[in-house]
Design an enzyme around this catalytic site. Sequence first.
Site, PDB file in Angstrom:
ATOM      1  CB  ALA A   1     -14.814   1.298  -6.606  1.00  0.00           C
TER       2      ALA A   1
ATOM      3  CD  GLU B   1     -17.314   2.080   3.394  1.00  0.00           C
ATOM      4  OE1 GLU B   1     -17.038   1.468   2.574  1.00  0.00           O
ATOM      5  OE2 GLU B   1     -16.870   3.331   4.010  1.00  0.00           O
TER       6      GLU B   1
ATOM      7  CB  ILE C   1      -8.221   3.982  -9.017  1.00  0.00           C
ATOM      8  CG1 ILE C   1      -7.943   4.927  -8.318  1.00  0.00           C
ATOM      9  CG2 ILE C   1      -7.496   2.628  -8.496  1.00  0.00           C
ATOM     10  CD1 ILE C   1      -9.054   5.222  -7.166  1.00  0.00           C
TER      11      ILE C   1
ATOM     12  CG  HIS D   1     -13.316   3.619   2.421  1.00  0.00           C
ATOM     13  ND1 HIS D   1     -14.713   4.012   2.245  1.00  0.00           N
ATOM     14  CD2 HIS D   1     -12.861   4.049   1.716  1.00  0.00           C
ATOM     15  CE1 HIS D   1     -14.602   4.538   1.296  1.00  0.00           C
ATOM     16  NE2 HIS D   1     -13.490   4.703   0.619  1.00  0.00           N
ATOM     17  CB  ILE D   2      -7.224   2.005   4.617  1.00  0.00           C
ATOM     18  CG1 ILE D   2      -7.345   0.531   4.299  1.00  0.00           C
ATOM     19  CG2 ILE D   2      -7.971   2.053   5.971  1.00  0.00           C
ATOM     20  CD1 ILE D   2      -5.790  -0.349   4.981  1.00  0.00           C
ATOM     21  N   GLY D   3      -8.181   2.615   1.223  1.00  0.00           N
ATOM     22  CA  GLY D   3      -7.319   2.629   0.022  1.00  0.00           C
ATOM     23  C   GLY D   3      -6.436   3.764  -0.266  1.00  0.00           C
ATOM     24  CB  ALA D   4      -7.261   7.444  -0.394  1.00  0.00           C
TER      25      ALA D   4
ATOM     26  CG  ASP E   1     -10.365  -0.287   1.146  1.00  0.00           C
ATOM     27  OD1 ASP E   1     -10.258  -0.521   2.371  1.00  0.00           O
ATOM     28  OD2 ASP E   1     -10.543   0.977   0.561  1.00  0.00           O
TER      29      ASP E   1
ATOM     30  CG  ASP F   1     -13.968   3.032 -18.604  1.00  0.00           C
ATOM     31  OD1 ASP F   1     -14.891   3.791 -19.018  1.00  0.00           O
ATOM     32  OD2 ASP F   1     -13.241   3.371 -17.805  1.00  0.00           O
TER      33      ASP F   1
HETATM   34  P1  NAD Z   1     -11.968   7.876 -12.596  1.00  0.00           P
HETATM   35  O1  NAD Z   1     -12.989   8.885 -12.770  1.00  0.00           O
HETATM   36  O2  NAD Z   1     -10.624   8.361 -13.036  1.00  0.00           O
HETATM   37  O3  NAD Z   1     -12.452   6.635 -13.343  1.00  0.00           O
HETATM   38  C1  NAD Z   1     -13.630   5.907 -13.364  1.00  0.00           C
HETATM   39  C2  NAD Z   1     -13.709   5.126 -14.558  1.00  0.00           C
HETATM   40  O4  NAD Z   1     -14.940   4.079 -14.464  1.00  0.00           O
HETATM   41  C3  NAD Z   1     -14.099   6.179 -15.680  1.00  0.00           C
HETATM   42  O5  NAD Z   1     -13.171   6.071 -16.680  1.00  0.00           O
HETATM   43  C4  NAD Z   1     -15.403   5.758 -16.123  1.00  0.00           C
HETATM   44  O6  NAD Z   1     -15.747   5.974 -17.487  1.00  0.00           O
HETATM   45  C5  NAD Z   1     -15.635   4.333 -15.899  1.00  0.00           C
HETATM   46  N1  NAD Z   1     -16.942   3.987 -15.670  1.00  0.00           N
HETATM   47  C6  NAD Z   1     -18.069   4.588 -15.086  1.00  0.00           C
HETATM   48  N2  NAD Z   1     -19.070   3.623 -15.220  1.00  0.00           N
HETATM   49  C7  NAD Z   1     -18.612   2.628 -15.462  1.00  0.00           C
HETATM   50  C8  NAD Z   1     -19.224   1.252 -15.685  1.00  0.00           C
HETATM   51  N3  NAD Z   1     -20.677   1.175 -15.300  1.00  0.00           N
HETATM   52  N4  NAD Z   1     -18.548   0.177 -16.084  1.00  0.00           N
HETATM   53  C9  NAD Z   1     -17.335   0.453 -16.462  1.00  0.00           C
HETATM   54  N5  NAD Z   1     -16.562   1.521 -16.173  1.00  0.00           N
HETATM   55  C10 NAD Z   1     -17.289   2.558 -15.831  1.00  0.00           C
HETATM   56  O7  NAD Z   1     -12.329   7.488 -10.924  1.00  0.00           O
HETATM   57  P2  NAD Z   1     -10.854   7.081 -10.116  1.00  0.00           P
HETATM   58  O8  NAD Z   1     -10.333   7.999  -9.326  1.00  0.00           O
HETATM   59  O9  NAD Z   1     -10.274   5.817 -10.786  1.00  0.00           O
HETATM   60  O10 NAD Z   1     -11.772   6.623  -9.022  1.00  0.00           O
HETATM   61  C11 NAD Z   1     -12.654   5.248  -9.167  1.00  0.00           C
HETATM   62  C12 NAD Z   1     -13.266   4.713  -7.774  1.00  0.00           C
HETATM   63  O11 NAD Z   1     -12.545   4.651  -6.820  1.00  0.00           O
HETATM   64  C13 NAD Z   1     -14.243   5.879  -7.307  1.00  0.00           C
HETATM   65  O12 NAD Z   1     -15.756   5.173  -6.997  1.00  0.00           O
HETATM   66  C14 NAD Z   1     -13.857   6.435  -6.028  1.00  0.00           C
HETATM   67  O13 NAD Z   1     -14.773   6.805  -5.203  1.00  0.00           O
HETATM   68  C15 NAD Z   1     -13.158   5.052  -5.719  1.00  0.00           C
HETATM   69  N6  NAD Z   1     -11.996   5.386  -4.705  1.00  0.00           N
HETATM   70  C16 NAD Z   1     -11.724   4.595  -3.515  1.00  0.00           C
HETATM   71  C17 NAD Z   1     -10.852   4.990  -2.579  1.00  0.00           C
HETATM   72  C18 NAD Z   1     -10.799   3.944  -1.542  1.00  0.00           C
HETATM   73  O14 NAD Z   1     -10.252   4.556  -0.465  1.00  0.00           O
HETATM   74  N7  NAD Z   1     -11.112   2.880  -1.736  1.00  0.00           N
HETATM   75  C19 NAD Z   1     -10.172   5.996  -2.859  1.00  0.00           C
HETATM   76  C20 NAD Z   1     -10.074   6.731  -3.848  1.00  0.00           C
HETATM   77  C21 NAD Z   1     -10.905   6.490  -4.913  1.00  0.00           C
END
Ligand code: NAD
Length: 318
Positions: free
Chosen positions: A244, A274, A157, A292-295, A269, A176
């Site tokens: 997130a 929640e 993301i 919470h509608i990101g996806a 979001d 990261d």
């Molecule tokens: P991903 O695994 O592809 O990326 C996460 C990144 O965060 C990784 O590169 C990891 O190295 C890094 N990371 C971990 N801990 C860290 C820290 N303390 N500081 C900095 N970087 C750190 O995951 P993604 O697919 O990009 O998803 C990210 C988040 O989005 C997840 O928490 C997921 O649950 C959330 N999400 C939310 C929605 C929504 O509806 N709002 C939808 C999908 C995903």
Amino acid sequence: MKILANDGLNPAGIRMLEAAGFEVITNKVAQEALPKFINENKIEILLVRSATKVRKDLIDACPGLKLIGRGGVGMDNIDVEYARSKGIAVVNTPASSSDSVAELVMAHLYGMVRFLHDSNRLMPLEGETRFNELKKKYSDGRELRGKTLGIIGIGRIGQSLARLALGVGMKVIASDPYYTESVDIKLDFCDGQSVTIKVPIVDMDSLLAQSDFVSLHVPAADKPIIGREQIAKMKDKAAIVNAARGGIVDEEALLEALDSGKLAYAGLDVFKNEPTPAMRVLMHPAVSLTPHIGASTVEAQERIGEEMAQIIISHFKK
Ligand code: NAD
């Protein structure tokens, strides 16, 4: 084999599964009624999104389960390791929703700098005086172009967001632990041309000090990643977006910073409690909110359904 898609599944995914011989049930079964329903109907595959919880007690009560699928990314509603220790496969669809979440973050960013969340609530039905009051109230908006976006967690993301932000002329930096130096972000244009831009990886303190906007895209954590100490290191009048997981931003610290004027806006979001966010968060005029509608876009739901169907078909046809 029977599949229970307890939080729904896109028709495109259902069609693929049915064509491959699976029976898909899309009843919404209440959490406490799940063990009985799963056992009586001989369900072997349980598909969920974020609403249904798949904890140890449910796993223990349903010995016939062979696969648990999470449509989407975060698996914090599933006891993943426990399920796997019982021989149950646990899968998700990590890539399908990245662009949708990134677009929602851009919507929060554009909305907050022009006060859309607040002006939508307050637009008067009639009355020139009130109209002009609001016109004045919202006349010091800001542009995103040229501002710095700090992305905490530049995975799927985060990279999708970086692509959008670079496309509208923002400077992007990221923090990261998985990356060193920089991440290559490829921008594709509709005429077939593309350009690759290096997004620098900086330490967290530098990111906080340099960013006008900070957006978090890390997995769920036990304690907040952004609290009082981190906010104190941010630029004055900066903003935070969290799409997130709720617990990774300390909401009390965030509200304090918005009240004191240290931060100008927040876009949320996801929330600490929640589905019942704190009233102060809901009512705050500087907070742009979504439930919470990101996806949750038509396109992402289609991709999630198809990706999940593909994963299940290849898993059981091995
Ligand atoms: P991903 O695994 O592809 O990326 C996460 C990144 O965060 C990784 O590169 C990891 O190295 C890094 N990371 C971990 N801990 C860290 C820290 N303390 N500081 C900095 N970087 C750190 O995951 P993604 O697919 O990009 O998803 C990210 C988040 O989005 C997840 O928490 C997921 O649950 C959330 N999400 C939310 C929605 C929504 O509806 N709002 C939808 C999908 C995903």
